[in-house]
Design an enzyme around this catalytic site. Structure first.
Site, short mmCIF file in Angstrom:
data_model
loop_
_atom_site.label_atom_id
_atom_site.label_comp_id
_atom_site.label_asym_id
_atom_site.label_seq_id
_atom_site.Cartn_x
_atom_site.Cartn_y
_atom_site.Cartn_z
CD GLU A 174 -1.39 -2.38 1.97
OE1 GLU A 174 -2.21 -3.14 2.53
OE2 GLU A 174 -0.14 -2.58 2.00
CB ALA B 126 20.60 -41.69 -7.24
#
Length: 365
Positions: A47, A160
């Site tokens: 604001e 992996a």
């Protein structure tokens, strides 16, 4: 409000621990008078930035409307109340996406505005604003960060090879996209297994970044090498341990780490870090979103304890066969015990598929 939400999105990665908020000031004729988004913590809120923008453009805000993606604050924190600034600027209508979940605000901003005669409307853009600030809402409501577990895997779910080799399963595009998710996080978490095997930096390198998120390492016995690549100048490193070792702790603290001991309290867990306690501690440190990039063992522990809110999974169009899985937990006795998730999104990133899946009941707006 769409413009305000776009501005709020620009604040991702900069406002921690504050929420990402955008604001647009509109005149009676529909003209945009000023706009802005929340700055770094301690800096102006959305604001204030919008009001400054209007002043710099020579625009009067008397009788204008403010479109803001979160309730204007009404308390004195690092900055003054945005409600007071809007009232002083002559704003007569505020359209806000959501109430602020911060108990210091909690509707008080709306009450102050209405008491001063300002028309307040709530709701437009609510879902989008919530998603932008899902971690902030989570931390305010339960005291812990929103936990996002990131995994890069082959199509058959392997992260992996059996020997630990994982670089690279997914594409450069997917890795860059993953760095963008790192950049938006309040902190990045990994385990000592990943540190020992990969010696990763786990920083943000592949996308623009205004700050490096703190790195959290779960390291029960303080086995992190003082020379590890994760010690990057200017980035906080928070090590959580279970077994006290003052000599190791001093060596790691000399490298810039902060060591905290959080051993398990349940029988037989005193040699392991209490992961739920870590999340509570990170909430107190102001971490809204926790981005996890760890190995299958720590992933499994987090999932088994119900500490993960959503999975961010990159699937490469590859088959690896025998290898390491996404997470080590189980075995389950029946399929009814499977962890249930809900799809949030699926997006192609280069040749890979990015999936976002949220645990059932988590983060529902």
């Amino acid at each position: 409000m769409r413009l305000a939400l776009a501005l709020a999105a620009q604040a991702v990665g900069t406002t921690e621990p504050n929420p990402r908020v955008g604001c647009v000031l509109v005149g009676a004729n529909g003209q945009v008078l000023g706009s802005g988004h929340t700055q770094q913590a301690g800096g102006p809120h959305a604001e204030i930035m919008a009001l400054r923008d209007a002043r710099q453009r020579g625009m009067s805000t008397i009788g204008a409307s403010a479109y803001v993606t979160l309730e204007p604050c009404s308390h004195h924190g690092r900055t003054g109340p945005c409600c007071d600034a809007l009232l002083a600027a002559g704003i007569t209508r505020v359209v806000a996406s959501l109430p602020d979940p911060n108990p210091l605000v909690g509707g008080q901003g709306f009450e102050r505005l209405r008491a001063a005669g300002v028309v307040v409307d709530i709701g437009p853009g609510a879902k989008e604003s919530y998603e932008l600030n899902i971690g902030f809402f989570g931390r305010m409501q339960r005291g812990t960060p929103w936990v996002r577990l990131k995994v890069a895997a082959s199509l058959d779910g392997k992260t992996a090879l059996d020997n630990g080799q994982s670089q690279w399963i997914t594409s450069p595009q997917a890795r860059a996209d993953g760095h963008a998710w790192r950049a938006r996080a309040g902190a990045i978490l990994t385990g000592i297994g990943t540190v020992r095997e990969d010696n990763p930096r786990l920083d943000v390198r592949l996308v623009p970044c205004t700050r490096q998120p703190p790195l959290v390492v779960i390291d029960s016995r303080l086995e992190t090498p003082p020379g590890a690549q994760l010690f990057i100048e200017g980035r906080p490193v928070w090590l959580y341990a279970a077994v006290r070792d003052d000599t190791k702790a001093q060596a790691l603290e000399h490298c810039g780490a902060q060591v905290r001991y959080l051993p398990g309290q349940a029988p037989g867990t005193s040699q392991k870090v209490d992961l739920a306690a870590v999340l509570r501690d990170l909430g107190q440190r102001g971490v809204n979103e926790l981005h996890v990039e760890a190995g299958h063992k720590l992933n499994g522990s987090l999932l088994r304890e119900g500490l993960v809110d959503e999975l961010l999974v990159y699937l490469a169009p590859k088959l690896i066969g025998q290898g390491r899985e996404m997470a080590a937990f189980g075995p389950l006795a029946s399929l009814d015990e499977a962890l249930a998730l809900e799809w949030v999104s699926s997006v192609m990133v280069g040749p890979d598929l990015r999936l976002l899946a949220r645990f059932t009941g988590r983060g529902r707006f």
